[in-house]
Design a protein around this motif. Structure first.
Motif, PDB file in Angstrom:
ATOM      1  N   VAL A 202       0.903  -0.573   0.002  1.00 45.04           N
ATOM      2  CA  VAL A 202      -0.118   0.266   0.038  1.00 45.04           C
ATOM      3  C   VAL A 202       0.684   1.554  -0.093  1.00 45.04           C
ATOM      4  CG1 VAL A 202      -1.446   1.572   1.249  1.00 45.04           C
ATOM      5  CG2 VAL A 202      -1.749  -0.747   1.167  1.00 45.04           C
ATOM      6  N   VAL A 203       0.895   2.165  -0.536  1.00 44.58           N
ATOM      7  CA  VAL A 203       1.139   3.448  -1.211  1.00 44.58           C
ATOM      8  C   VAL A 203       0.330   4.304  -0.964  1.00 44.58           C
ATOM      9  CG1 VAL A 203       2.924   4.841  -2.323  1.00 44.58           C
ATOM     10  CG2 VAL A 203       3.282   2.445  -2.596  1.00 44.58           C
ATOM     11  N   VAL A 204       0.766   5.000  -0.333  1.00 46.74           N
ATOM     12  CA  VAL A 204      -0.309   6.163   0.185  1.00 46.74           C
ATOM     13  C   VAL A 204      -0.223   8.539   0.243  1.00 46.74           C
ATOM     14  CG1 VAL A 204      -2.218   7.456   2.330  1.00 46.74           C
ATOM     15  CG2 VAL A 204      -1.011   5.246   1.999  1.00 46.74           C
ATOM     16  N   LEU A 218       2.489  10.558  -9.879  1.00 43.63           N
ATOM     17  CA  LEU A 218       2.716   9.334  -9.306  1.00 43.63           C
ATOM     18  C   LEU A 218       2.281   8.272  -9.890  1.00 43.63           C
ATOM     19  CD1 LEU A 218       2.901   7.602  -6.493  1.00 43.63           C
ATOM     20  CD2 LEU A 218       0.685   8.665  -5.886  1.00 43.63           C
ATOM     21  N   LEU A 219       0.824   8.483 -11.285  1.00 46.97           N
ATOM     22  CA  LEU A 219      -0.174   7.369 -11.644  1.00 46.97           C
ATOM     23  C   LEU A 219       0.988   6.504 -13.037  1.00 46.97           C
ATOM     24  CD1 LEU A 219      -3.406   8.377 -12.191  1.00 46.97           C
ATOM     25  CD2 LEU A 219      -2.891   6.834 -10.530  1.00 46.97           C
ATOM     26  N   THR A 233      -1.529  -1.121  -4.359  1.00 44.19           N
ATOM     27  CA  THR A 233      -2.282  -0.114  -3.866  1.00 44.19           C
ATOM     28  C   THR A 233      -1.931   1.429  -4.127  1.00 44.19           C
ATOM     29  OG1 THR A 233      -3.328  -1.956  -3.486  1.00 44.19           O
ATOM     30  CG2 THR A 233      -4.767   0.139  -3.110  1.00 44.19           C
ATOM     31  N   LEU A 234      -2.607   2.119  -4.284  1.00 46.98           N
ATOM     32  CA  LEU A 234      -2.370   3.273  -4.493  1.00 46.98           C
ATOM     33  C   LEU A 234      -3.641   4.093  -3.590  1.00 46.98           C
ATOM     34  CD1 LEU A 234      -1.536   5.497  -7.298  1.00 46.98           C
ATOM     35  CD2 LEU A 234       0.274   4.844  -5.614  1.00 46.98           C
ATOM     36  N   VAL A 235      -3.333   3.904  -2.206  1.00 50.01           N
ATOM     37  CA  VAL A 235      -4.441   5.401  -1.903  1.00 50.01           C
ATOM     38  C   VAL A 235      -4.150   7.044  -1.819  1.00 50.01           C
ATOM     39  CG1 VAL A 235      -5.942   5.560   0.228  1.00 50.01           C
ATOM     40  CG2 VAL A 235      -4.899   3.037  -0.130  1.00 50.01           C
ATOM     41  N   LEU A 236      -5.546   7.142  -3.040  1.00 49.82           N
ATOM     42  CA  LEU A 236      -5.127   8.934  -2.756  1.00 49.82           C
ATOM     43  C   LEU A 236      -6.468   9.578  -1.924  1.00 49.82           C
ATOM     44  CD1 LEU A 236      -4.806   9.265  -6.836  1.00 49.82           C
ATOM     45  CD2 LEU A 236      -2.841   8.734  -4.920  1.00 49.82           C
ATOM     46  N   ASP A 256      -5.109  -0.815  -9.195  1.00 47.20           N
ATOM     47  CA  ASP A 256      -5.323  -0.365  -8.511  1.00 47.20           C
ATOM     48  C   ASP A 256      -4.755   1.389  -7.536  1.00 47.20           C
ATOM     49  OD1 ASP A 256      -7.033  -0.994  -6.418  1.00 47.20           O
ATOM     50  OD2 ASP A 256      -5.449  -2.580  -5.514  1.00 47.20           O
ATOM     51  N   VAL A 257      -5.887   1.762  -7.733  1.00 51.30           N
ATOM     52  CA  VAL A 257      -6.079   3.142  -7.479  1.00 51.30           C
ATOM     53  C   VAL A 257      -7.354   3.375  -6.226  1.00 51.30           C
ATOM     54  CG1 VAL A 257      -5.400   5.562  -7.725  1.00 51.30           C
ATOM     55  CG2 VAL A 257      -4.526   4.192  -9.351  1.00 51.30           C
ATOM     56  N   ARG A 258      -7.341   3.044  -5.146  1.00 52.46           N
ATOM     57  CA  ARG A 258      -8.473   4.201  -4.227  1.00 52.46           C
ATOM     58  C   ARG A 258      -7.936   5.598  -4.299  1.00 52.46           C
ATOM     59  NH1 ARG A 258      -8.656  -1.194  -1.521  1.00 52.46           N
ATOM     60  NH2 ARG A 258      -7.398  -2.899  -2.968  1.00 52.46           N
ATOM     61  N   PHE A 259      -9.396   5.660  -4.287  1.00 48.12           N
ATOM     62  CA  PHE A 259      -9.929   7.632  -4.087  1.00 48.12           C
ATOM     63  C   PHE A 259     -10.507   7.328  -2.460  1.00 48.12           C
ATOM     64  CE2 PHE A 259      -8.918   7.526  -8.224  1.00 48.12           C
ATOM     65  CZ  PHE A 259      -8.669   8.514  -8.950  1.00 48.12           C
ATOM     66  N   ALA A 260      -9.819   8.337  -1.605  1.00 38.29           N
ATOM     67  CA  ALA A 260     -10.085   8.080  -0.722  1.00 38.29           C
ATOM     68  C   ALA A 260     -11.649   9.261  -0.075  1.00 38.29           C
ATOM     69  CB  ALA A 260      -9.092   7.926   0.627  1.00 38.29           C
TER      70      ALA A 260
END
Length: 378
Positions: A202-204, A218-219, A233-236, A256-260
């Motif tokens: 996980v990279v935040v 970053l992408l 897994t990118l968490v933005l 796999d990018v999670r937009f928080a």
């Protein structure tokens, strides 16, 4: 009135456009609460609107005032904004602060003029970012130089920001101080990691989704990691105008990018991160990097603004707008947990010593008192 009484710090007004979730707003909130806790009557003037920090400040005994400025250069709002300026002058005459400290560009342009008209003894302006947004507008610099002549002192939040002000604005060194941002004690407290369902590292990244934060690079770096057989897994965490384009680009790259979204408390995300990253194209002194340091996380960031001051030998620095260099640094930390643990521990120790909120507040108080004494002596 005796000199001692006139130089005792009793009342301060802090000026900012609003109290949203940005770094400057968070730092003003910490400073306002710290001043109030030390017995200084503190008021915050919002030139444009409210924000989530307002309720906590009121609960701490800080006065909150809005003057209704409209952030637009349109001639149609000129009369409205002139009235807002008059309201500020009247408010300052009623509050009678000894010090006015304005944080951001529009705030110190308006605040310095209003403070002088209201005869506020000490006027302080802030510099919290590099001057990239001013470089194509000469009139912005012209107005800033004129306003700086009305101020007694300027506070930068990083050495790089101070050097930028001296180089581009021609500001004399004796009119400029550096006071680092502060971190509350809660930033250093252990917390349960946020549950994120993934088998990948996980990279935040904690940053508003604005072009200057460099998410697009970053992408591309994450895509490079995938091509090298090390997907993540990118968490933005953050919101902004880049969300749509970033969502589309992540899908096109198969990431796999999670937009928080807008996260009030990022400590759980940081605790879950294998690596924290900030790919900004420009920075002042990054609160998100500071928070990651307090959490003891390994950090990769671009070498812009004050970030090298934070991460020198305590994180990995890469050039801005260079996705392959960013991917190399991420790969290095993801492949070497011992290095990550060492850097994270060193960053946390340095932050605890140099970025404590108590130190930040005390340095501001010492500056305000010194400026008051100088003013009264004159």
């Amino acid at each position: 009135m005796a000199v001692e009484e006139r130089t005792t710090l009793r009342r301060v007004v802090l000026v900012i456009n609003q109290l949203g979730r940005g770094g400057a707003e968070a730092q003003l909130s910490l400073l306002a609460r710290g001043l109030r806790a030390r017995g200084v009557e503190t008021h915050v003037v919002l030139t444009c609107g409210g924000g989530p920090h307002a309720a906590a400040l009121r609960a701490a005994g800080v006065g909150i005032h809005e003057i209704g400025l409209v952030p637009s250069p349109s001639p149609r709002v000129l009369v409205h904004n002139l009235r807002a300026g008059v309201r500020l002058v009247r408010l300052l005459r009623r509050l009678r602060p000894q010090v006015l400290h304005a944080f951001l560009y529009v705030d110190y342009v308006l605040g310095a003029v209003a403070a002088r008209l209201a005869r506020v003894p000490v006027v302080v302006a802030g510099r919290r970012s590099l001057s990239y947004f001013k470089r194509e507008r000469r009139w912005v610099f012209a107005v800033e130089r004129a306003v700086t002549r009305l101020t007694d002192h300027v506070v930068a939040n990083a050495v790089a920001v101070a050097q930028d002000a001296r180089t581009l604005e021609g500001m004399p060194a004796d009119k400029l101080s550096v006071i680092y941002n502060g971190l509350p004690g809660t930033a250093f407290e252990p917390i349960e990691p946020e549950p994120i369902e993934t088998r990948l590292p996980v990279v935040v990244c904690v940053a508003n989704l604005n072009p200057v934060k460099g998410h697009r690079f970053l992408l591309e770096a994450a895509a490079s990691l995938s091509r090298r057989g090390r997907p993540c897994t990118l968490v933005l965490a953050g919101e902004g105008p880049e969300r749509g384009p970033l969502t589309a680009r992540a899908a096109a790259l198969g990431l796999d990018v999670r937009f928080a979204g807008c996260v009030t408390d990022v400590r759980g995300l940081l605790a879950r991160a294998d690596v924290v990253v900030l790919p900004s194209l420009s920075e002042g002194l990054s609160n998100s990097v500071m928070e990651a340091m307090a959490a003891g996380r390994p950090i990769v960031a671009t070498a812009v603004g004050g970030t090298p001051e934070l991460l020198d030998e305590r994180g990995l620095l890469v050039p801005a707008a260079d996705p392959e260099a960013l991917a190399d640094a991420l790969l290095r930390l993801l492949g070497d947990p011992e290095l990550g643990a060492h850097l994270g521990s060193a960053a946390r120790a340095w932050a605890a010593k140099n970025l404590d909120v108590t130190l930040m507040v005390e340095e501001h108080i010492a500056l305000y008192r010194r400026l008051l004494e100088t003013r009264c002596a004159g």
